[in-house]
Design a protein around this motif. Structure first.
Motif, PDB file in Angstrom:
ATOM      1  N   ALA A 266       0.851  -1.194   0.000  1.00  0.00           N
ATOM      2  CA  ALA A 266       0.000   0.000   0.000  1.00  0.00           C
ATOM      3  C   ALA A 266       0.887   1.244   0.000  1.00  0.00           C
ATOM      4  O   ALA A 266       2.012   1.214   0.507  1.00  0.00           O
ATOM      5  CB  ALA A 266      -0.905   0.015   1.227  1.00  0.00           C
ATOM      6  N   PRO A 267       0.401   2.349  -0.565  1.00  0.00           N
ATOM      7  CA  PRO A 267       1.140   3.609  -0.445  1.00  0.00           C
ATOM      8  C   PRO A 267       1.218   4.021   1.018  1.00  0.00           C
ATOM      9  O   PRO A 267       0.334   3.700   1.818  1.00  0.00           O
ATOM     10  CB  PRO A 267       0.285   4.604  -1.251  1.00  0.00           C
ATOM     11  CG  PRO A 267      -0.635   3.774  -2.070  1.00  0.00           C
ATOM     12  CD  PRO A 267      -0.856   2.503  -1.328  1.00  0.00           C
ATOM     13  N   VAL A 268       2.258   4.759   1.356  1.00  0.00           N
ATOM     14  CA  VAL A 268       2.387   5.216   2.740  1.00  0.00           C
ATOM     15  C   VAL A 268       1.265   6.185   3.092  1.00  0.00           C
ATOM     16  O   VAL A 268       0.900   6.334   4.262  1.00  0.00           O
ATOM     17  CB  VAL A 268       3.783   5.858   2.964  1.00  0.00           C
ATOM     18  CG1 VAL A 268       3.868   7.234   2.301  1.00  0.00           C
ATOM     19  CG2 VAL A 268       4.131   5.935   4.446  1.00  0.00           C
ATOM     20  N   THR A 269       0.679   6.814   2.074  1.00  0.00           N
ATOM     21  CA  THR A 269      -0.409   7.766   2.327  1.00  0.00           C
ATOM     22  C   THR A 269      -1.677   7.081   2.836  1.00  0.00           C
ATOM     23  O   THR A 269      -2.511   7.724   3.474  1.00  0.00           O
ATOM     24  CB  THR A 269      -0.745   8.535   1.035  1.00  0.00           C
ATOM     25  OG1 THR A 269      -0.936   7.603  -0.035  1.00  0.00           O
ATOM     26  CG2 THR A 269       0.373   9.493   0.678  1.00  0.00           C
ATOM     27  N   THR A 270      -1.826   5.783   2.561  1.00  0.00           N
ATOM     28  CA  THR A 270      -2.954   5.038   3.121  1.00  0.00           C
ATOM     29  C   THR A 270      -2.507   4.153   4.275  1.00  0.00           C
ATOM     30  O   THR A 270      -3.277   3.885   5.189  1.00  0.00           O
ATOM     31  CB  THR A 270      -3.639   4.165   2.051  1.00  0.00           C
ATOM     32  OG1 THR A 270      -2.667   3.300   1.454  1.00  0.00           O
ATOM     33  CG2 THR A 270      -4.260   5.029   0.980  1.00  0.00           C
ATOM     34  N   PHE A 271      -1.251   3.704   4.250  1.00  0.00           N
ATOM     35  CA  PHE A 271      -0.724   2.860   5.329  1.00  0.00           C
ATOM     36  C   PHE A 271      -0.529   3.657   6.614  1.00  0.00           C
ATOM     37  O   PHE A 271      -0.843   3.188   7.708  1.00  0.00           O
ATOM     38  CB  PHE A 271       0.613   2.240   4.887  1.00  0.00           C
ATOM     39  CG  PHE A 271       1.282   1.394   5.928  1.00  0.00           C
ATOM     40  CD1 PHE A 271       0.832   0.098   6.187  1.00  0.00           C
ATOM     41  CD2 PHE A 271       2.367   1.879   6.652  1.00  0.00           C
ATOM     42  CE1 PHE A 271       1.452  -0.684   7.150  1.00  0.00           C
ATOM     43  CE2 PHE A 271       2.989   1.107   7.613  1.00  0.00           C
ATOM     44  CZ  PHE A 271       2.529  -0.177   7.860  1.00  0.00           C
ATOM     45  N   ALA A 272       0.014   4.869   6.479  1.00  0.00           N
ATOM     46  CA  ALA A 272       0.242   5.742   7.639  1.00  0.00           C
ATOM     47  C   ALA A 272      -0.045   7.177   7.218  1.00  0.00           C
ATOM     48  O   ALA A 272       0.870   7.994   7.066  1.00  0.00           O
ATOM     49  CB  ALA A 272       1.680   5.600   8.146  1.00  0.00           C
ATOM     50  N   PRO A 273      -1.328   7.510   6.997  1.00  0.00           N
ATOM     51  CA  PRO A 273      -1.689   8.799   6.381  1.00  0.00           C
ATOM     52  C   PRO A 273      -1.269  10.026   7.172  1.00  0.00           C
ATOM     53  O   PRO A 273      -1.113  11.105   6.593  1.00  0.00           O
ATOM     54  CB  PRO A 273      -3.216   8.718   6.251  1.00  0.00           C
ATOM     55  CG  PRO A 273      -3.639   7.655   7.215  1.00  0.00           C
ATOM     56  CD  PRO A 273      -2.514   6.686   7.277  1.00  0.00           C
TER      57      PRO A 273
END
Length: 295
Positions: A266-273
């Motif tokens: 997952a992109p980091v923007t969804t993994f750790a937004p």
């Protein structure tokens, strides 16, 4: 700042601007406006002949953040390792890949486009088959322009097409640069990564002269930056001295969140937004829109 300059600043009743890692005043780029319509796409190649500098991480997270801002994004996995596909959780077995499109085994580009778990972000995957493409394409007429012909079918459907290049300056990378309107060079803040940038810029100039007069350098992106080390700071300073405003103001800090997000596909923007790394990439997306590299 010298004592004299401090006195002048105090007399003027102004505070000295806070400087960012690149030595320029920090600024927060505005959130881009929503688009009323989509296309035609601007094609951006993420390119560096050195491996491990953050090309795939940047492709994933820049694509995700541009999609977050309402842009329709197509990511092209152009590396036989298929890291971009894996990083977005896309299976590459028994599916149509970019290799099939390049060799003409599949002529309908839409058959190769797959959705990702991120809204507005699609992908054309790749797998190890792509490693044979250079051998098969070497005798083709106008072999440097095959990817450009493939992408021409879908440019009207997207706002941005991101090409994640393999770490070499071979025929695949030349195809990506010939198809692209702009290039973003991810650069690890490490001495050996710095050495190859001049060669890459020279290659881009040759492509502009011989194959693609419209290509521009959209920016050099400092990645894996660690403000605690003198080495990172010195490398970034040297890059800014050599390339000036071509170095993007956004800097991507080194963090364990990136490999963690890769494991989670997952992109980091969804993994750790809420993490700083996610905000770094949002800032990058806003800066590229501000610079006009993205609609």
């Amino acid at each position: 700042m010298s004592a004299q300059r401090e006195d002048v600043t105090e007399l003027a009743g102004l505070e000295a601007p806070k400087l960012g890692p690149t030595g320029r005043p920090l600024r927060d780029f505005p959130v881009p406006k929503k688009l009323r319509s989509h296309g035609p796409a601007r094609i951006i190649a993420l390119c560096n002949q050195k491996g491990g500098v953050g090309k795939t991480t940047t492709s994933i997270n820049l694509g995700a953040t541009l999609a977050e801002y309402g842009r329709k994004v197509l990511a092209i996995d152009f590396d036989p390792q298929g890291a971009l596909s894996a990083g977005l959780g896309v299976q590459t077995h028994d599916v149509t890949t970019i290799y099939d499109l390049l060799l003409g085994a599949q002529r309908d580009v839409t058959a190769a486009i797959l959705p990702t778990g991120v809204e507005n972000l699609d992908i054309i995957p790749a797998n190890i088959d792509l490693s044979a493409a250079e051998v098969h394409l070497v005798n083709e007429v106008a072999r440097e322009q095959i990817l450009a012909r493939v992408l021409r079918q879908v440019t009207d459907r997207y706002d941005v097409i991101l090409i994640d290049c393999q770490p070499s300056l071979g025929l695949l990378t030349v195809n990506a640069l010939t198809a692209a309107h702009g290039v973003v060079i991810p650069l690890e803040c490490e001495y050996f990564a710095l050495r190859g940038v001049a060669l890459l810029v020279e290659t881009i100039e040759k492509i502009r002269d011989r194959l693609n007069p419209a290509i521009t350098l959209d920016g050099i992106l400092a990645t894996m930056y660690d403000s605690r080390t003198l080495h990172s700071r010195e490398v970034l300073q040297r890059v800014v001295e050599a390339f000036g405003d071509q170095v993007l103001e956004t800097v991507i800090a080194r963090t364990v969140k990136f490999p963690d997000a890769s494991v989670a596909a997952a992109p980091v923007t969804t993994f750790a937004p809420e993490h700083t790394s996610a905000e770094n990439y949002r800032q990058l997306a806003r800066e590229l829109v501000f610079r006009g590299a993205v609609a």
